[in-house]
Structure formats: C-alpha cells, structure tokens
Design an enzyme around this catalytic site. Structure first.
Site, mmCIF file in Angstrom:
data_model
loop_
_atom_site.group_PDB
_atom_site.id
_atom_site.type_symbol
_atom_site.label_atom_id
_atom_site.label_comp_id
_atom_site.label_asym_id
_atom_site.label_seq_id
_atom_site.Cartn_x
_atom_site.Cartn_y
_atom_site.Cartn_z
ATOM 1 N N TYR A 85 30.990 46.078 27.558
ATOM 2 C CA TYR A 85 31.879 47.179 27.955
ATOM 3 C C TYR A 85 31.641 48.479 27.189
ATOM 4 O O TYR A 85 32.248 49.480 27.494
ATOM 5 C CB TYR A 85 33.352 46.783 27.896
ATOM 6 C CG TYR A 85 33.917 46.401 26.534
ATOM 7 C CD1 TYR A 85 33.943 47.292 25.467
ATOM 8 C CD2 TYR A 85 34.475 45.140 26.350
ATOM 9 C CE1 TYR A 85 34.479 46.949 24.245
ATOM 10 C CE2 TYR A 85 35.033 44.783 25.128
ATOM 11 C CZ TYR A 85 35.027 45.691 24.076
ATOM 12 O OH TYR A 85 35.564 45.345 22.867
ATOM 13 N N CYS A 87 63.059 0.992 35.886
ATOM 14 C CA CYS A 87 63.422 2.341 35.443
ATOM 15 C C CYS A 87 63.385 3.276 36.663
ATOM 16 O O CYS A 87 62.352 3.390 37.336
ATOM 17 C CB CYS A 87 62.424 2.809 34.384
ATOM 18 S SG CYS A 87 62.667 4.511 33.901
ATOM 19 N N GLU A 110 37.762 49.634 34.405
ATOM 20 C CA GLU A 110 37.354 48.237 34.598
ATOM 21 C C GLU A 110 38.484 47.309 34.182
ATOM 22 O O GLU A 110 39.371 47.719 33.412
ATOM 23 C CB GLU A 110 36.082 47.916 33.810
ATOM 24 C CG GLU A 110 36.214 48.076 32.321
ATOM 25 C CD GLU A 110 34.888 47.780 31.628
ATOM 26 O OE1 GLU A 110 34.557 46.612 31.485
ATOM 27 O OE2 GLU A 110 34.199 48.760 31.257
ATOM 28 N N CYS A 121 66.491 4.722 31.705
ATOM 29 C CA CYS A 121 66.959 3.355 31.975
ATOM 30 C C CYS A 121 67.396 2.610 30.718
ATOM 31 O O CYS A 121 67.919 1.508 30.800
ATOM 32 C CB CYS A 121 65.869 2.560 32.695
ATOM 33 S SG CYS A 121 64.495 2.130 31.602
ATOM 34 N N CYS A 162 64.552 4.504 26.473
ATOM 35 C CA CYS A 162 64.237 5.397 27.596
ATOM 36 C C CYS A 162 65.480 6.195 27.982
ATOM 37 O O CYS A 162 66.549 5.614 28.184
ATOM 38 C CB CYS A 162 63.734 4.560 28.777
ATOM 39 S SG CYS A 162 63.577 5.531 30.289
ATOM 40 N N CYS A 196 57.907 4.032 28.318
ATOM 41 C CA CYS A 196 59.132 3.272 28.566
ATOM 42 C C CYS A 196 58.694 1.883 29.027
ATOM 43 O O CYS A 196 57.805 1.756 29.877
ATOM 44 C CB CYS A 196 59.938 3.964 29.662
ATOM 45 S SG CYS A 196 61.073 2.877 30.513
ATOM 46 N N ASP A 214 40.411 38.783 29.303
ATOM 47 C CA ASP A 214 41.197 38.133 28.260
ATOM 48 C C ASP A 214 40.275 37.200 27.475
ATOM 49 O O ASP A 214 40.244 35.992 27.700
ATOM 50 C CB ASP A 214 42.348 37.357 28.916
ATOM 51 C CG ASP A 214 43.438 37.032 27.928
ATOM 52 O OD1 ASP A 214 43.317 37.453 26.769
ATOM 53 O OD2 ASP A 214 44.401 36.360 28.320
ATOM 54 N N LYS A 262 48.329 47.541 30.302
ATOM 55 C CA LYS A 262 48.628 46.113 30.146
ATOM 56 C C LYS A 262 49.518 45.636 31.284
ATOM 57 O O LYS A 262 50.569 46.233 31.549
ATOM 58 C CB LYS A 262 49.351 45.864 28.813
ATOM 59 C CG LYS A 262 48.455 46.026 27.599
ATOM 60 C CD LYS A 262 47.378 44.947 27.600
ATOM 61 C CE LYS A 262 46.657 44.806 26.281
ATOM 62 N NZ LYS A 262 47.310 44.059 25.288
ATOM 63 N N LYS A 313 40.458 44.452 32.112
ATOM 64 C CA LYS A 313 40.373 44.069 30.693
ATOM 65 C C LYS A 313 40.348 42.546 30.629
ATOM 66 O O LYS A 313 41.334 41.875 30.951
ATOM 67 C CB LYS A 313 41.582 44.629 29.942
ATOM 68 C CG LYS A 313 41.479 44.468 28.451
ATOM 69 C CD LYS A 313 42.576 45.275 27.756
ATOM 70 C CE LYS A 313 42.405 45.254 26.246
ATOM 71 N NZ LYS A 313 42.336 43.919 25.681
#
Ligand code: I6G
Length: 684
Positions: free
Chosen positions: A231, A438, A119, A417, A414, A432, A123, A320, A121
C-alpha cells in the site's frame, strides 16, 4: 557458472525460475492464474531436483529457497529508518468532509480540485519489506512504529512477496509497506484442518495471520495461507519516483507486488464518501476482512507540502467502518448441552452493539479456552463479530477486573437434566452423561436426525423440534413418524397446510439410504464419511450393529476412538430399541445402496482439497460417494486420489510425498463423467 553444469541444465533452471515467477505474478498480482497448481508444483519439483544435483546453481532468490532456517536467537530488533506511522481515523461523512476541508484550506484550493487515491483497509498486520539491488533482504513488523521485529524468514515464505523484483531495471533501494493478511477462504480451510486434527481453532483471520508470523519456524508460516498486499512506498531511488501515489502503486505492480484490485482515484469529498459507501456495501462479499478504507491525496508533491501532524500524515485518513470489536462485561456463563452431551460454556454479556448487531452471547468453546483467556464472571472483555461467525471473546481486560469477579466453574450436574457431568482427562470437552434422557441432547439429536445430510426432513426446523420436545409429543426419532397432521396443526404458527406438508415430508423421508441412516443415528464421531465407510464395509445395519471392536478398527481410517464410540453406541439397549422402533414405523433403505461394494469407485478413498470452481465441495463429495468412493479429510497411504483446486495446502504436499495420484478440477470432472456414464450404461 560451474564448468560441470551442462548448458542445457543451466537454461532449464533459468526457464523454470522465470516460469515460476511468472506464474506467481499471474496468480497473486493479476488474480488470473496462468497454469494449474499441479503444473506449478511439477516445475518447482523439477527445479528442486536440479538444485539438489547441482548445489552451485542455488541462489537466495530461487523459488525453491522460500523456506529457510529459523532465526538463531529469536526475532532481531529492526529500527525503521522511516517511521511506520499510523493514520488519523474518520468515523462519519462529516469527519471525511472535515478532513478534505483541512487539506483544501492548507493547499488553498477547492474541494473538488483535489484527487484522492482510495483503497479498502485490510484487517491484517503492517509490515515493511526492503529490497537492495532488486533482492528482498529484510522484512519487519511495524512494532511501535520506530522499532519492529525482523521476520524476514517468515515473510520469504509468502509467494505474493517477490524474492527478486521483476523487470530489467530496478532501484538500488526500495522499501515497500503493506499488509499481511489471510483470506476468509484460507482461514476456513486452516480451521477445517485444525478441526480434523483436533488442534486449537483460530478466532479470526487476523489472529491466524498474526500467530503465523510470530512463529520462529518458517515452516509454520509456509504452511499457512498468508498473503501480502502493498500500500505504500516508504523509500525509493529518485529516478523511480512518480508524480502521484497511484502511479507509484502501478510501478509496484510492475515490480511484482500485489496491490489492492479495488484501488480507485476519485475527486473531492463526495468522491471519497462514495468510495467508502461502496466498500461498506461490498464488505461482506469480499474474500478478506476489511475494517475501513484509506484515502490519500494522490499528488506526491502535495503530500510533501501537507506534511505530518504529530505522528500521522495530513494527506491521508482511514475511514473506519462500525467496529467489529467492542468492550463489554461478562454478566454470567451458561452451559449449553449439545447432541452428544458436550457442554459448551456461553458467556452472557452485557448487550453491546457490534457492527450494527446487538450481541449478548459469545461462545467460550470449552474450559481450556476459559483458562487460556483467564476469563471470570464480572470481567470486561473485547468481543468480536466478523461476518456470520459466532461472536467470540478475543481478550480479557484483566486490568479492569473487579474485586468480586467470580471464577467460571464447570457444573457437576447437567443444567438441563441433572445427570452428572463427565470430563475424561484426555478430552478437552466435558459431557452430560444423561444421553437421550436429557431433553437438550434429545432436541439436538432430533435436529441432527432431520438435517439435510441425514434424513433430510423438509420443513422440520429447529424451532419446531424444540416445541415438539417441550410439549413431550416427541422424544425419540421414531416418534416423529407417528405425528398426525391434525395434532401438528394445533402448534402456533403451523397452519393445516404446513402440518399436512410436514407429514408428507416425513413419509418421503422414511425411504432413505443406509449411509444416511447410519449418519442420522448420531453416533459420536461418526460423520458422513465414516457412515459411508461403514455402510460400504458392512453392507447391512445388522452386521454393523454386531461388529466387534477388532472388526471396526480393521476398516481404513477408523481408529480406536471412533471404533469404541460405535461399539458402545450399539451396545446400549435404548439405541438398539431406537433403531428397531424406526424400522417398525417404516424407515427403510434400498438394497442398491447396500451393494455399494460393486460400484466403480468402491473401496477407494478420495480427498478433496483447495477450492473447486465448477461445483461445491458437497456436490463433489456426493458424486464421489454415489460412485462408491469414500471421501476423507486427510491423506494417507490408503488414499486413492486427491482432487486439488486453487489454494490446496498441506494435503497436496502430503499426497505428493505419498505418491498419490493428484487431479486438477477439470480432470476430476472428466473422470467423474466417465464413471457416471459407465454407471448409467450398466444400469440400463
Ligand atoms: O495502516 C495503513 C493501512 C493502509 C497505512 C496505510 C494504508 O494505506 C492503504 N497507508 C499509510 C501511509 C500508513 N498506514 C501510514
């Protein structure tokens, strides 16, 4: 039974409970919902009403009793009477073959005499669930494998965990193990809501699931889309034992547990290698994160014969996939400037391969996130890349911090600019102050202006906009409409034909709608829904541009912050000039859109929640807006109706509380069609 409870009520409670449990089973175990969510909610409400009238009918396993009180003194320690071990890992086909060889050598049999149960795995987080006489009595985390934390109250809130085992016969004692996880779609919805509410986003589904289970208040877990997949059976009365693991998993399904729909029984090393390859290919298409596959010798007698080596079973292995997380170093931090001037710190990483892709940048979101992670330049960090999500820094390895690690400081000017950077104390983001002077903001503003939901200029992609701004051919949106095909054709990789196509697309885009035009202007905090509301309310751009703060906050769902952004935007001379200039180059919108107030749903606010199956959310939203409705992300007293698909969460609960009409998808579609036909009739 109490003498004052009428028999009819008693029967109704029994039927409601059975029907609710059956609905859960069909939804979570069989992946085949039997009833619409609103019918489920109606039955649950009815059961709650009856239990309120007859408290003596309340039982711990009633579907109404999922959310209980928080544990009084934090999570208690729970000692696992059968240790929750880990599995050995394999990272290649060779290591899988070596695993099968170890097994076949020990059992003195051939490779393909062996049968494995395989099956994916998940996470998520491993948990143990204990049932006594069929009732769920204790749930705990894995902890260090011997001692975990008792999180029973949180686990009771998961509808995929039965509070009572199904069927007439069950063991006196059952301990089931499995993974608690969050689906990708559930995670997206959760983050969408967090974004709407201005709260912190979760980095990935695993963190979201872990964070949810760690909260003491079970209401939090109840509001999160957590799921459980079994499981393993750790303990069961002998009479219920089977001869193989796959049959035991089938038994768990009969008891009401979800097990992996991908579960497969295969032969020998070639069978498991095939399974792992198939899972690797399917990985991105699944609605949940997996980090590999687990392969177990199916025969339980052989499992016992194989036993354990140190802390892992000899009869199982976890294959894995290439890691989605890797360790690397922050070499530097750059600050990116967005459309509204927002500064996003981006970590420049020592390039590292994560799940087959070279990662050299990761977002750090904002200065608060940097403080939360306690990240510095020079730090070793764990980066994570999942699906198409932007790589994230999950954790700083502070124990590896070098002496010369440098603090990450917000720049005063910034980087593009040179204008000053502003950070309001009440805002998370720094900005900014250069506005459209800018170049970075200009590029992003133009990208927004040309985007699909704004003026939808076909063929004007991000790279092309960067090139146009860098060559200083374009600095305002109106400049786009002054571009000539001959000049565009001078750009590298843009032939004469594409240049001519782009000019035609620009010509077509000039004819737009008022809501699109307002949205395209890129007023901070004015998304599509707000742009629609403004267009509907004011009917003309001139009226909107002259609206006062008071007029703006009088519009439903426009608060003082958004109103201030709108008023400030139109007070600025360069923005008014930009609008005049766009009208001067020929951008127009039709009067029909302006008269949206006469449409069938005008003045109504609708909310979409959960998953829609027959159409995308964008499509649903577009059809509602076309009928004059406003589509909002949150439910309030002013909401006219809520469309609730599977997985609808807190918005649905809020709608019920506020007495707002709730439609399932089928009813919604019927309603849309009826209105659309009326519209068509009246137009002809
Ligand atoms: O951590 C695990 C994930 C999945 C497991 C596991 C599993 O089966 C699908 N099975 C066992 C036996 C153990 N850990 C110890």
């Amino acid at each position: 039974m109490s003498s004052r409870v009428p028999d009819a009520i008693y029967d109704e409670v029994r039927t409601l409970r059975t029907d609710l449990e059956d609905a859960n089973y069909r939804y979570y175990v069989e992946d085949d919902p039997a009833i619409p969510d609103i019918e489920y909610d109606r039955m649950l409400r009815r059961l709650q009403e009856i239990e309120a009238d007859y408290p003596e009918l309340v039982t711990a396993d009633s579907p109404t009793q999922r959310v209980g009180a928080p544990p009084a003194e934090g999570f208690p320690e729970v000692r696992h009477s059968v240790a929750m071990l880990s599995l050995d890992n394999a990272f290649s086909d060779e290591e899988l073959r070596a695993f099968v060889k170890r097994v076949s050598d020990k059992l003195e049999c051939a490779d393909d005499d062996l049968t494995f149960c395989c099956e994916p795995k998940l996470d998520g987080l491993a948990v143990s669930l204990i049932y006594e006489n069929g009732l769920f009595v204790q749930g705990a985390t894995r902890g260090d494998g011997r001692i975990g934390e008792g999180i029973t109250a949180n686990l009771r809130t998961l509808k995929s965990i039965p509070l009572k085992l199904r069927g007439d016969s069950f063991p006196e004692l059952l301990e089931v193990r499995g993974e608690v996880y969050m689906s990708r779609s559930g995670f997206e919805r959760l983050n969408e809501k967090a974004r709407d509410e201005g709260s912190k986003l979760f980095a990935n589904p695993r963190n979201a699931a872990a964070g949810s289970l760690r909260q003491l208040d079970p209401n939090v877990a109840a509001s999160r889309p957590l799921e459980f997949c079994a499981y393993q059976v750790a303990r069961i009365d002998d009479a219920y034992l089977e001869s193989c693991h796959s049959a035991l998993m089938a038994r768990l399904r009969d008891f009401g547990f979800r097990s992996s729909p991908e579960l497969s029984v295969v032969k020998g090393s070639e069978g498991i290698i095939d399974f792992c390859e198939r899972m690797g290919q399917r990985r991105e298409t699944l609605d949940y994160d997996i980090d590999g596959a687990v392969l177990k010798v199916d025969d339980l007698r052989l499992q016992r014969e194989l036993g354990f080596v140190s802390r892992a079973p000899r009869w199982a292995i976890a294959f894995k996939f290439p890691a989605q997380e890797q360790t690397t170093v922050i070499n530097d931090v750059a600050f990116q400037v967005g459309r509204t001037g927002r500064l996003t710190p981006v970590a420049k990483l020592e390039p590292v391969q994560v799940a087959g892709v070279t990662v050299s940048n990761a977002t750090l979101h904002n200065m608060d996130e940097i403080a939360r992670l306690d990240a510095r330049i020079g730090d070793s960090v764990i980066v994570r890349r999942a699906g198409d999500v932007i790589p994230q820094i999950v954790r700083v390895l502070s124990e590896k911090r070098p002496d010369d690690a440098r603090e990450i400081v917000l720049p005063e000017h910034c980087p593009v600019c040179g204008a000053t950077i502003e950070k309001l104390s009440e805002e998370v983001d720094a900005r900014c102050s250069g506005g459209l002077y800018c170049a970075a903001q200009r590029k992003e503003a133009l990208k927004h202006f040309a985007s699909r939901r704004a003026l939808d200029i076909d063929g004007l992609g991000d790279k092309l906009i960067d090139a146009l701004v860098e060559r200083e051919w374009v600095s305002t949106p109106a400049d786009l409409f002054r571009l000539e095909a001959a000049k565009l054709a001078e750009l590298p990789r843009l032939g004469e034909k594409s240049a001519a196509n782009l000019v035609s697309a620009l010509e077509r885009a000039k004819r737009t709608t008022l809501p699109r035009f307002i949205y395209a202007l890129g007023v901070p905090e004015v998304g599509e829904a707000t742009a629609n509301a403004l267009a509907t309310h004011f009917g003309s751009l001139a009226r909107l541009m002259d609206a006062s703060h008071e007029e703006l906050i009088a519009i439903p769902d426009i608060g003082p912050v958004v109103a201030a952004h709108i008023a400030t935007f139109f007070q600025q001379a360069h923005n008014r000039e930009s609008v005049d200039d766009l009208m001067a180059v020929g951008v127009t919108w039709s009067e029909v859109e302006v008269s949206a107030r006469e449409q069938p749903l005008s003045g109504q606010t609708w909310v979409l929640t959960g998953t829609l199956e027959a159409m995308t959310r964008d499509e649903a939203k577009a059809r509602l807006v076309a009928l004059g409705a406003k589509v909002s992300g949150s439910v309030s007293k002013k909401t006219h109706a809520v469309v609730a698909g599977p997985g609808a969460g807190s918005k649905l609960a809020k709608a019920e509380e506020a007495g707002v009409e709730i439609l399932d998808e089928a009813t919604f579609i019927d309603r849309l069609k009826a209105f659309e036909n009326d519209e068509g009739d009246s137009a002809s």
